[in-house]
Design an enzyme around this catalytic site. Sequence first.
Site, PDB file in Angstrom:
ATOM      1  N   GLY A   1       0.715  -1.131  -0.003  1.00 35.83           N
ATOM      2  CA  GLY A   1       0.152   0.121   0.179  1.00 35.83           C
ATOM      3  C   GLY A   1       1.127   1.331   0.177  1.00 35.83           C
ATOM      4  O   GLY A   1       2.172   1.324   0.601  1.00 35.83           O
TER       5      GLY A   1
ATOM      6  N   GLN B   1       2.749  10.098   1.236  1.00 35.57           N
ATOM      7  CA  GLN B   1       4.091   9.546   1.364  1.00 35.57           C
ATOM      8  C   GLN B   1       4.982   9.768  -0.009  1.00 35.57           C
ATOM      9  O   GLN B   1       6.204   9.601   0.177  1.00 35.57           O
ATOM     10  CB  GLN B   1       3.956   7.794   1.481  1.00 35.57           C
ATOM     11  CG  GLN B   1       3.466   7.416   2.677  1.00 35.57           C
ATOM     12  CD  GLN B   1       3.188   5.891   2.741  1.00 35.57           C
ATOM     13  OE1 GLN B   1       2.233   5.383   2.214  1.00 35.57           O
ATOM     14  NE2 GLN B   1       4.290   5.301   3.255  1.00 35.57           N
TER      15      GLN B   1
ATOM     16  N   CYS C   1       5.893   0.186   7.273  1.00 34.46           N
ATOM     17  CA  CYS C   1       5.204   1.344   6.446  1.00 34.46           C
ATOM     18  C   CYS C   1       6.547   1.698   5.370  1.00 34.46           C
ATOM     19  O   CYS C   1       7.843   1.577   5.950  1.00 34.46           O
ATOM     20  CB  CYS C   1       4.977   2.440   7.361  1.00 34.46           C
ATOM     21  SG  CYS C   1       4.597   3.927   6.348  1.00 34.46           S
ATOM     22  N   LEU C   2       6.362   2.057   3.939  1.00 31.43           N
ATOM     23  CA  LEU C   2       7.371   2.250   3.368  1.00 31.43           C
ATOM     24  C   LEU C   2       8.092   3.531   3.848  1.00 31.43           C
ATOM     25  O   LEU C   2       9.230   3.983   3.691  1.00 31.43           O
ATOM     26  CB  LEU C   2       6.966   2.533   1.980  1.00 31.43           C
ATOM     27  CG  LEU C   2       6.625   1.104   1.308  1.00 31.43           C
ATOM     28  CD1 LEU C   2       5.858   1.290  -0.085  1.00 31.43           C
ATOM     29  CD2 LEU C   2       7.673   0.217   1.156  1.00 31.43           C
TER      30      LEU C   2
ATOM     31  N   HIS D   1      -4.707   1.102   7.404  1.00 29.83           N
ATOM     32  CA  HIS D   1      -3.214   1.734   7.434  1.00 29.83           C
ATOM     33  C   HIS D   1      -3.175   2.904   6.617  1.00 29.83           C
ATOM     34  O   HIS D   1      -2.799   4.183   6.929  1.00 29.83           O
ATOM     35  CB  HIS D   1      -2.321   0.906   7.148  1.00 29.83           C
ATOM     36  CG  HIS D   1      -0.825   1.279   7.307  1.00 29.83           C
ATOM     37  ND1 HIS D   1       0.172   0.930   8.028  1.00 29.83           N
ATOM     38  CD2 HIS D   1      -0.161   1.939   6.264  1.00 29.83           C
ATOM     39  CE1 HIS D   1       1.390   1.334   7.795  1.00 29.83           C
ATOM     40  NE2 HIS D   1       1.133   2.107   6.904  1.00 29.83           N
ATOM     41  N   GLU D   2      -3.493   2.841   5.359  1.00 32.99           N
ATOM     42  CA  GLU D   2      -3.584   3.833   4.242  1.00 32.99           C
ATOM     43  C   GLU D   2      -4.480   5.022   4.383  1.00 32.99           C
ATOM     44  O   GLU D   2      -4.150   6.074   4.157  1.00 32.99           O
ATOM     45  CB  GLU D   2      -3.697   3.091   2.993  1.00 32.99           C
ATOM     46  CG  GLU D   2      -2.843   2.144   2.703  1.00 32.99           C
ATOM     47  CD  GLU D   2      -1.166   2.337   2.573  1.00 32.99           C
ATOM     48  OE1 GLU D   2      -0.960   3.564   2.469  1.00 32.99           O
ATOM     49  OE2 GLU D   2      -0.478   1.512   2.924  1.00 32.99           O
TER      50      GLU D   2
ATOM     51  N   HIS E   1      -2.846   7.309   7.150  1.00 35.31           N
ATOM     52  CA  HIS E   1      -1.997   8.424   6.513  1.00 35.31           C
ATOM     53  C   HIS E   1      -2.570   9.604   5.786  1.00 35.31           C
ATOM     54  O   HIS E   1      -2.222  10.828   6.076  1.00 35.31           O
ATOM     55  CB  HIS E   1      -1.396   7.551   5.172  1.00 35.31           C
ATOM     56  CG  HIS E   1      -0.197   6.953   5.228  1.00 35.31           C
ATOM     57  ND1 HIS E   1       0.983   7.391   6.193  1.00 35.31           N
ATOM     58  CD2 HIS E   1       0.130   5.469   5.137  1.00 35.31           C
ATOM     59  CE1 HIS E   1       1.928   6.431   6.214  1.00 35.31           C
ATOM     60  NE2 HIS E   1       1.498   5.198   5.806  1.00 35.31           N
TER      61      HIS E   1
HETATM   62 NI    NI Z   1       2.294   3.147   5.532  1.00 41.26          NI
END
Ligand code: NI
Length: 176
Positions: free
Chosen positions: A49, A54, A98-99, A140-141, A144
């Site tokens: 995701g 991000q 998380c990226l 989670h997304e 963000h």
């Molecule tokens: Ni994340």
Amino acid sequence: MARMSVKPILLHPDPRLKKACAVIESVTPEIGKLAEDMLETMYDAPGVGLAAPQVGVLMRLFVMDCVKEEGAAPRPMVLINPEIVATSDEKNTYEEGCLSIPEHYAEVTRPKRVAMRWIGLDGKLQEEEFDDLWATCAQHELDHLNGKLFIDHLGTIKRSMITRKMVKFKREQARG
Ligand code: NI
């Protein structure tokens, strides 16, 4: 058709990852291009995701693909202005990453199922119920887009430990 491109992913801590994102008023070709680039960036990372903030775009859009079976067809999804319409009482705990916080993982408990409503790239309203990993990823997304990271679900000590390590990591990265 413009070529897809991998975008740099912002790393925590970054003020842009703490902001509530703006509603997308219309699905323009620019939004389409952004979504394509985000999918390319997510698959390249690789991750399941990726949310627009991000990549430094403070708009309510995320992409995800939680297909993980070897050889299964990918299912790239683009969710614009996503909203949760229902959640299950039943919870599920996953080790999340998380990226924007590479190499740090922690268990987060969230509703096991969520029904979400969003606008697709075709401009049409869509609704679907997500389960297990898909549900965790979608929540989670969505977090963000409200300036919330998975570490904000952890206790203060664990959260500040990860943040300290990330500050150090970014400092080292900047030095090269
Ligand atoms: Ni994340």
